[in-house]
Design an enzyme around this catalytic site. Structure first.
Site, PDB file in Angstrom:
ATOM      1  N   SER A  82      24.697 -10.457  30.187  1.00  0.00           N
ATOM      2  CA  SER A  82      24.711 -10.175  28.751  1.00  0.00           C
ATOM      3  C   SER A  82      23.358 -10.451  28.106  1.00  0.00           C
ATOM      4  O   SER A  82      22.928  -9.729  27.199  1.00  0.00           O
ATOM      5  CB  SER A  82      25.788 -11.005  28.048  1.00  0.00           C
ATOM      6  OG  SER A  82      27.070 -10.644  28.509  1.00  0.00           O
ATOM      7  N   HIS A 117      23.574 -18.181  26.710  1.00  0.00           N
ATOM      8  CA  HIS A 117      24.872 -18.428  26.058  1.00  0.00           C
ATOM      9  C   HIS A 117      25.874 -19.071  27.011  1.00  0.00           C
ATOM     10  O   HIS A 117      27.006 -19.333  26.613  1.00  0.00           O
ATOM     11  CB  HIS A 117      25.451 -17.118  25.519  1.00  0.00           C
ATOM     12  CG  HIS A 117      25.861 -16.150  26.596  1.00  0.00           C
ATOM     13  ND1 HIS A 117      24.944 -15.377  27.258  1.00  0.00           N
ATOM     14  CD2 HIS A 117      27.070 -15.861  27.122  1.00  0.00           C
ATOM     15  CE1 HIS A 117      25.578 -14.630  28.154  1.00  0.00           C
ATOM     16  NE2 HIS A 117      26.863 -14.920  28.102  1.00  0.00           N
ATOM     17  N   CYS A 139      23.393 -14.934  32.743  1.00  0.00           N
ATOM     18  CA  CYS A 139      24.422 -13.900  32.597  1.00  0.00           C
ATOM     19  C   CYS A 139      23.771 -12.555  32.292  1.00  0.00           C
ATOM     20  O   CYS A 139      22.732 -12.477  31.643  1.00  0.00           O
ATOM     21  CB  CYS A 139      25.384 -14.293  31.475  1.00  0.00           C
ATOM     22  SG  CYS A 139      26.734 -13.123  31.223  1.00  0.00           S
ATOM     23  N   CYS A 141      31.042 -19.031  30.114  1.00  0.00           N
ATOM     24  CA  CYS A 141      31.164 -17.568  30.046  1.00  0.00           C
ATOM     25  C   CYS A 141      31.806 -17.017  31.304  1.00  0.00           C
ATOM     26  O   CYS A 141      32.921 -16.537  31.272  1.00  0.00           O
ATOM     27  CB  CYS A 141      29.802 -16.904  29.799  1.00  0.00           C
ATOM     28  SG  CYS A 141      29.875 -15.087  29.816  1.00  0.00           S
ATOM     29  N   HIS A 192      21.158  -7.617  28.666  1.00  0.00           N
ATOM     30  CA  HIS A 192      21.450  -6.506  27.754  1.00  0.00           C
ATOM     31  C   HIS A 192      20.655  -6.647  26.456  1.00  0.00           C
ATOM     32  O   HIS A 192      20.321  -5.649  25.815  1.00  0.00           O
ATOM     33  CB  HIS A 192      22.948  -6.454  27.442  1.00  0.00           C
ATOM     34  CG  HIS A 192      23.786  -5.941  28.572  1.00  0.00           C
ATOM     35  ND1 HIS A 192      23.582  -4.716  29.160  1.00  0.00           N
ATOM     36  CD2 HIS A 192      24.852  -6.480  29.218  1.00  0.00           C
ATOM     37  CE1 HIS A 192      24.469  -4.521  30.127  1.00  0.00           C
ATOM     38  NE2 HIS A 192      25.255  -5.588  30.181  1.00  0.00           N
TER      39      HIS A 192
END
Length: 374
Positions: free
Chosen positions: A44, A64, A42, A173, A47
């Site tokens: 994220s 995650h 992902c 997710c 990031h």
């Protein structure tokens, strides 16, 4: 006894993933240890690599969006047994706080400490450690970029024994976040015109959610032709390269009014993306902001007069405003019955050692969703 696991960790930000060995704690009460099967790559997590999403403790083990098989169960922990299959929820749900009790499990109070990477109840207690005993934070409390991980049962959803975890990992997710951005946060209705900015893993799921909800027009915006074409295979009715083109299309379908719902699922969000979605949305329409950007960025250049006079709504969407304990099983059933496409969203599978290549491919626009197979 703790077990040794290979894991992808970030020692500083900005940085990159490094494969190293970690010690994974035995599960305590209300904890389970999982042998990972698959984990989605992902944005994220990227990031965290760039430092846009800072965490409290480094090194941190990423990941995650994942699924695996229960290896061991903590004492006095009912509901799980070795061999059970689980999908993680990247946001824990205690089931008791104000938010869980009112149907907002995605806003559970346990989420307050997920960027610390420790056990919820003790910020000094970590489930992962380096060989010298120093702590390794778990990203969002789960760290699916490790061959084994010990987690709270608040973060695990048991699924049926025949669940294909290499596909179902996306339910942790991407699926809930994207689908829910359209169905829950956007409240898309039959006949609506929906505009979606960015069609990677999350945006592609938003496309499916909007189409499933009965949207007459699903317009996607992405500069990458491959992603535009893929979105059309999964329910988008129109695909363009710029927000300006999308706004004109939305107006052409609505007698000049604009999109009923606009959803921002770009890889890295900016205030300008929200402004573009806002400008393309009709009076009393809804702009759903799902994407992440730099934590310190502030400001959205929209007309405050238009916000008031046109009664537009701008709202954030965390995990698609979903209740993971109910929605992950529901989405799994939609997948089983052919309404939710997961196989088609997974572009490339990688080994754990190839994780940095996977993120390079993501940045190059080669993947809708890459997945690590353990």
């Amino acid at each position: 006894m703790p077990i040794t696991s290979r894991a992808a960790v970030i020692r500083e930000a900005p940085g990159k993933f490094e494969i190293t060995e970690v010690q994974v704690d035995d599960p305590r009460q209300n904890e389970i240890r999982i042998k990972m099967v698959a984990s989605g790559l992902c944005h994220s997590d990227d990031h965290v690599v760039t430092g846009d999403l800072p965490v409290a403790v480094y090194p941190v083990c990423g990941g995650h969006e994942g699924a695996g098989i229960v290896e061991s169960v903590g004492p006095n922990t009912p509901g799980f047994a070795p061999g059970d299959k689980v999908v993680f929820s990247f946001l824990p749900a205690c089931g008791k706080c104000r938010w869980c009790s009112s149907g907002h499990q995605n806003l559970c109070d346990l989420g307050a400490t997920v960027l610390v990477g420790s056990r919820w109840e003790d910020p000094t207690s970590f489930r992962l450690k380096l060989e010298d005993g120093s702590p390794v934070a778990q990203f969002l409390g789960i760290s699916t970029f490790s061959e084994y991980t010990t987690v709270s049962v608040d973060s695990a959803i048991k699924v049926a024994d025949d669940t294909p975890l290499e596909k179902a990992c996306l339910l942790g997710c991407a699926a809930g976040t994207g689908w829910g951005s359209a169905v829950n946060s956007g409240d898309v209705k039959p006949g609506d015109t929906v505009l979606i900015l960015g069609v990677g893993g999350i945006g592609t799921m938003a496309v499916q959610g909007a189409a499933h909800a009965g949207a007459a027009n699903v317009i996607v915006v992405d500069p990458v032709a491959f992603k535009r074409e893929h979105a059309q295979e999964l329910g988008a009715t129109h695909a363009v390269a710029t927000a300006e083109e999308a706004a004109e299309l939305a107006q052409s379908f609505t007698n000049g009014q604009g999109a009923d719902v606009s959803i921002v699922t770009t890889g890295v969000i900016s205030g300008e993306h929200v402004a573009q979605a806002f400008a393309a949305t009709r009076k009393a329409g809804t702009v759903v902001v799902t994407a992440l950007g730099k934590a310190t960025d502030v400001g959205v250049p929209i007309s405050l007069l238009e916000l008031t006079m046109y009664e537009k709504t701008v709202k954030g969407s965390l995990f698609g405003s979903s209740n993971p304990r109910a929605d992950i099983p529901r989405l799994l059933e939609l997948y089983r019955n052919g309404y939710l496409k997961l196989d088609e969203v997974i572009t490339t599978e990688y080994s754990l050692d190839e994780i940095n290549q996977g993120y390079e491919d993501m940045h190059a626009g080669k993947n809708i969703r890459g997945v690590i197979r353990f």
